[in-house]
Design an enzyme around this catalytic site. Sequence first.
Site: not given
Ligand SMILES: *Cc1c(COP(=O)(O)O)cnc(C)c1O
Length: 437
Positions: A239, A273-274, A363-364
């Site tokens: 995130g 989890e980046p 086409c939108e």
């Molecule tokens: C989408 C997601 C991420 C990655 O988010 P980023 O904003 O791309 O860092 C990490 N963990 C989970 C569970 C997600 O769904």
Amino acid sequence: MDHFEYRDRTLFCEDVPVPELAEKYGTPLYVYSQATLLHHLKEVQTAFAEAKPVICYSVKANGNLSLCRLMGQHGSGFDVTSQGEFQRALKAGPAGAKIVFAGVGKTDAEIEFALKNGVFLFDVESEQELLAIGAVAQKLGVKANVALRVNPDLPPKTHVKTDTSVKGVKFGLDIETIIDVAKSVVGHPGLAVVGLHMHLGSPILKAEPYRQGCEKGVALIRAFRAQGHNIQYLNMGGGFGINYRKDEAKPASAFAEVILPAVRETGCQLILEPGRFIVGNAAILLSRVVFTKSTGGKHYVIQDAAMNDLIRPTLYGSLHRIWPVHPAAGVPVRPDVNGDPDDPNPFRAMPNCFNQDVVGPVCESGDYLAKDRPLPALTRGDLLAVFSAGAYGMTMASNYNSRVRAAEVLVTGRTHRLIRRRETFADLVACEEDCLT
Ligand SMILES: *Cc1c(COP(=O)(O)O)cnc(C)c1O
């Protein structure tokens, strides 16, 4: 920070003039800078080094096999949300790379696939999922490692479609009931509750929500341990925001500052989890102007990239900087942008520019990459760079209007290579042809 810069009024990716890539590979084209991608991975690794974190690159941000391989070669594991992403991680990653599996709707088949293929742990999003994982694990005669994903119920912090930690969203276990859920599986023969997971949403431009999340997380880990669970992992998800405008994003160290205290306090191994932070600024979407047109007092640039190539502006109202690859004399070499994310109109008046909508051929009316954007006069054949397109660009691309998906190119230094060929008509109809009677 990125390696897209203008030299003598021509945009370069690292040491490659971007027009050379358009010439060789055609447009629309995703152009990735390897140095930019690795710089951001390194930034996360360095900021959190004290915790020796397990970094699991989020495959859904960009699942290209060559990019995933690069991530694996530089010490990253993978965060996946489907069997397809799991298979990408297995195919591209080094043997033994750690794979964490999140997502609210894992099927029994996906759970079984993950268990048979060495999943590091499941991020569990509901009570039914927890029991399903336990049942599949028992059937296979193994114990599944799980981290319970909590919805920490924090105030809104990003776009409503990508905020995953406000009350009532589909993600995670309610903070009010998660302790009861954990209690119900103490001693379960198919489950080892080894972690706590949260992913707050994306993109997040402030560290404060992570501080608040960690505070709640530390209390939960204490409660789980008191129940007898051997909690070893704190997974704070992804995130981290990036610079879409100017310099609005925080460095990884700002997030480390509020997350590391929770790691010290709990003694947990940290998992991150980046996705966007690693790959977002590492690419441009390169397009070519097809026509220009003025109507009803509006000016349109019709170029060959569309909502099927990059849907973020249509889907989230997202802002991507767009600028000519060759700005004409008298035009600034880059757009003058205010980095305040709360400013709805961050583009200032610029010399020799006027407001234009950048649209594609789909086409939108919703097919646009930018609206009312100050841009210089453009003509047929001009190249445009759509910046910060590396995350949730190609992974969300579709074949709408029977458009083939763009090619992808990876640049490193003076060299470049195709990492995904442009699709063909044969690709478009491959799944239908055998069914034709
Ligand atoms: C989408 C997601 C991420 C990655 O988010 P980023 O904003 O791309 O860092 C990490 N963990 C989970 C569970 C997600 O769904």
